[in-house]
Design a protein around this motif. Structure first.
Motif, PDB file in Angstrom:
ATOM      1  N   GLU A  93       6.603  18.591  -8.540  1.00 19.14           N
ATOM      2  CA  GLU A  93       5.509  17.647  -8.737  1.00 19.14           C
ATOM      3  C   GLU A  93       5.616  17.087 -10.133  1.00 19.14           C
ATOM      4  OE1 GLU A  93       1.859  20.531 -10.056  1.00 19.14           O
ATOM      5  OE2 GLU A  93       2.148  20.191  -7.926  1.00 19.14           O
ATOM      6  N   GLY A  94       4.959  15.973 -10.337  1.00 20.36           N
ATOM      7  CA  GLY A  94       4.995  15.356 -11.661  1.00 20.36           C
ATOM      8  C   GLY A  94       4.584  13.906 -11.588  1.00 20.36           C
ATOM      9  N   LYS A  95       5.105  13.157 -12.534  1.00 19.10           N
ATOM     10  CA  LYS A  95       4.783  11.743 -12.640  1.00 19.10           C
ATOM     11  C   LYS A  95       5.903  10.916 -12.023  1.00 19.10           C
ATOM     12  CE  LYS A  95       3.638   8.171 -15.958  1.00 19.10           C
ATOM     13  NZ  LYS A  95       3.371   7.793 -17.325  1.00 19.10           N
ATOM     14  N   ASP A 126       0.873  -1.164   0.000  1.00 16.34           N
ATOM     15  CA  ASP A 126       0.000   0.000   0.000  1.00 16.34           C
ATOM     16  C   ASP A 126       0.919   1.225   0.000  1.00 16.34           C
ATOM     17  OD1 ASP A 126      -2.348   1.428   0.086  1.00 16.34           O
ATOM     18  OD2 ASP A 126      -2.551   1.287   2.264  1.00 16.34           O
ATOM     19  N   TRP A 127       1.531   1.517  -1.150  1.00 16.55           N
ATOM     20  CA  TRP A 127       2.611   2.482  -1.259  1.00 16.55           C
ATOM     21  C   TRP A 127       2.160   3.934  -1.342  1.00 16.55           C
ATOM     22  CZ3 TRP A 127       1.987   5.172  -5.710  1.00 16.55           C
ATOM     23  CH2 TRP A 127       1.309   4.541  -6.757  1.00 16.55           C
ATOM     24  N   ASN A 128       0.917   4.179  -1.758  1.00 16.21           N
ATOM     25  CA  ASN A 128       0.495   5.572  -1.880  1.00 16.21           C
ATOM     26  C   ASN A 128       0.335   6.186  -0.495  1.00 16.21           C
ATOM     27  OD1 ASN A 128      -1.824   3.740  -1.762  1.00 16.21           O
ATOM     28  ND2 ASN A 128      -3.055   5.584  -1.841  1.00 16.21           N
ATOM     29  N   GLY A 129       0.599   7.484  -0.391  1.00 11.59           N
ATOM     30  CA  GLY A 129       0.496   8.174   0.885  1.00 11.59           C
ATOM     31  C   GLY A 129       1.576   9.226   1.029  1.00 11.59           C
ATOM     32  N   THR A 130       1.712   9.752   2.237  1.00  8.83           N
ATOM     33  CA  THR A 130       2.673  10.815   2.525  1.00  8.83           C
ATOM     34  C   THR A 130       3.814  10.267   3.373  1.00  8.83           C
ATOM     35  OG1 THR A 130       0.889  12.449   2.480  1.00  8.83           O
ATOM     36  CG2 THR A 130       2.953  13.118   3.533  1.00  8.83           C
ATOM     37  N   LEU A 184       2.902  10.352  -2.580  1.00  8.33           N
ATOM     38  CA  LEU A 184       2.750   9.456  -3.728  1.00  8.33           C
ATOM     39  C   LEU A 184       1.271   9.172  -3.924  1.00  8.33           C
ATOM     40  CD1 LEU A 184       5.561   6.842  -2.959  1.00  8.33           C
ATOM     41  CD2 LEU A 184       5.725   8.940  -4.320  1.00  8.33           C
ATOM     42  N   ASN A 185       0.801   9.318  -5.141  1.00  5.92           N
ATOM     43  CA  ASN A 185      -0.615   9.118  -5.449  1.00  5.92           C
ATOM     44  C   ASN A 185      -0.811   7.900  -6.337  1.00  5.92           C
ATOM     45  OD1 ASN A 185      -1.344  11.624  -4.111  1.00  5.92           O
ATOM     46  ND2 ASN A 185      -0.373  12.619  -5.858  1.00  5.92           N
ATOM     47  N   ARG A 186      -1.957   7.242  -6.184  1.00  2.12           N
ATOM     48  CA  ARG A 186      -2.278   6.027  -6.946  1.00  2.12           C
ATOM     49  C   ARG A 186      -2.246   6.248  -8.460  1.00  2.12           C
ATOM     50  NH1 ARG A 186      -1.531   1.099  -5.548  1.00  2.12           N
ATOM     51  NH2 ARG A 186      -2.204   0.703  -3.453  1.00  2.12           N
ATOM     52  N   GLY A 234       9.800  -3.227 -10.351  1.00  2.00           N
ATOM     53  CA  GLY A 234       8.657  -2.729  -9.608  1.00  2.00           C
ATOM     54  C   GLY A 234       8.905  -2.436  -8.146  1.00  2.00           C
ATOM     55  N   ASN A 235      10.161  -2.202  -7.748  1.00  2.00           N
ATOM     56  CA  ASN A 235      10.482  -1.886  -6.355  1.00  2.00           C
ATOM     57  C   ASN A 235      11.081  -0.494  -6.181  1.00  2.00           C
ATOM     58  OD1 ASN A 235       9.641  -4.416  -5.408  1.00  2.00           O
ATOM     59  ND2 ASN A 235      11.603  -5.312  -5.965  1.00  2.00           N
ATOM     60  N   ILE A 236      11.486   0.115  -7.286  1.00  2.00           N
ATOM     61  CA  ILE A 236      12.144   1.420  -7.257  1.00  2.00           C
ATOM     62  C   ILE A 236      11.300   2.416  -8.033  1.00  2.00           C
ATOM     63  CG2 ILE A 236      14.194   2.709  -8.002  1.00  2.00           C
ATOM     64  CD1 ILE A 236      15.814   0.135  -7.616  1.00  2.00           C
ATOM     65  N   ILE A 237      11.212   3.645  -7.494  1.00  2.00           N
ATOM     66  CA  ILE A 237      10.532   4.717  -8.213  1.00  2.00           C
ATOM     67  C   ILE A 237      11.506   5.856  -8.478  1.00  2.00           C
ATOM     68  CG2 ILE A 237       8.202   4.218  -7.384  1.00  2.00           C
ATOM     69  CD1 ILE A 237       8.570   6.487  -5.320  1.00  2.00           C
ATOM     70  N   ARG A 238      11.254   6.552  -9.573  1.00  2.00           N
ATOM     71  CA  ARG A 238      11.977   7.787  -9.887  1.00  2.00           C
ATOM     72  C   ARG A 238      10.930   8.892  -9.889  1.00  2.00           C
ATOM     73  NH1 ARG A 238      14.450   7.151 -15.064  1.00  2.00           N
ATOM     74  NH2 ARG A 238      12.518   7.940 -15.920  1.00  2.00           N
TER      75      ARG A 238
END
Length: 155
Positions: free
Chosen positions: A100-102, A54-58, A77-79, A109-113
């Motif tokens: 802000e952005g995408k 449940d990764w979305n949140g602050t 992070l938003n859904r 699927g474990n790392i975000i940029r």
């Protein structure tokens, strides 16, 4: 009788030859070395941070700073794969830097940029926490390693 035998032998020989691609099927482990830092083009198979947490949140934390008391950082992070990030250099002034952005899920699927471009911040997504990564996508090590972590404060 001979034409049937020749056709059978021809089919047998054709069935035994394979292309180079058939001998070496593509696997996730044989992808190029930079796969961990490339946007995921396919949905990863199996449990990943992207599909199992449940990764979305602050998330909030104070990142070490060489020239100040620390960098107070908040990441939302938003859904819909959008983000907002704000940073304030503690002990310097009250100015807050925002972006802000995408967000892009990388590799398996474990790392975000956060944003487009290779110079944008990278995070490993964990259970209720984000771990800031170096520019090559590696966990930061050393005495201050535990401070490169943001904790989830709101779902």
């Amino acid at each position: 009788m001979k034409p049937i035998l020749l056709i059978s032998i021809g089919l047998l020989i054709a069935g035994c030859t394979t292309s180079q691609h058939d001998n070496h099927p593509a696997t996730t482990d044989s992808v190029n070395q930079n796969a961990a830092l490339q946007p995921a083009e396919l949905t990863p198979v199996g449990d990943t941070s992207q599909n199992a947490l449940d990764w979305n949140g602050t998330y909030q934390g104070t990142i070490p700073c060489a020239s100040c008391e620390g960098i107070a950082t908040t990441v939302q992070l938003n859904r819909d794969n959008s983000f907002t990030m704000s940073s304030q250099y503690l002990g310097e002034d009250d100015k807050v830097f925002s972006s802000e952005g995408k967000l892009f899920w990388l590799g398996r699927g474990n790392i975000i940029r956060l944003g487009e471009g290779e110079s944008q911040p990278l995070f490993l997504v964990g259970e209720n926490q984000l771990f800031m990564l170096d520019r090559q996508g590696n966990r930061i090590t050393g005495a201050l390693a535990e401070h490169y972590r943001l904790e989830k404060v709101q779902p």
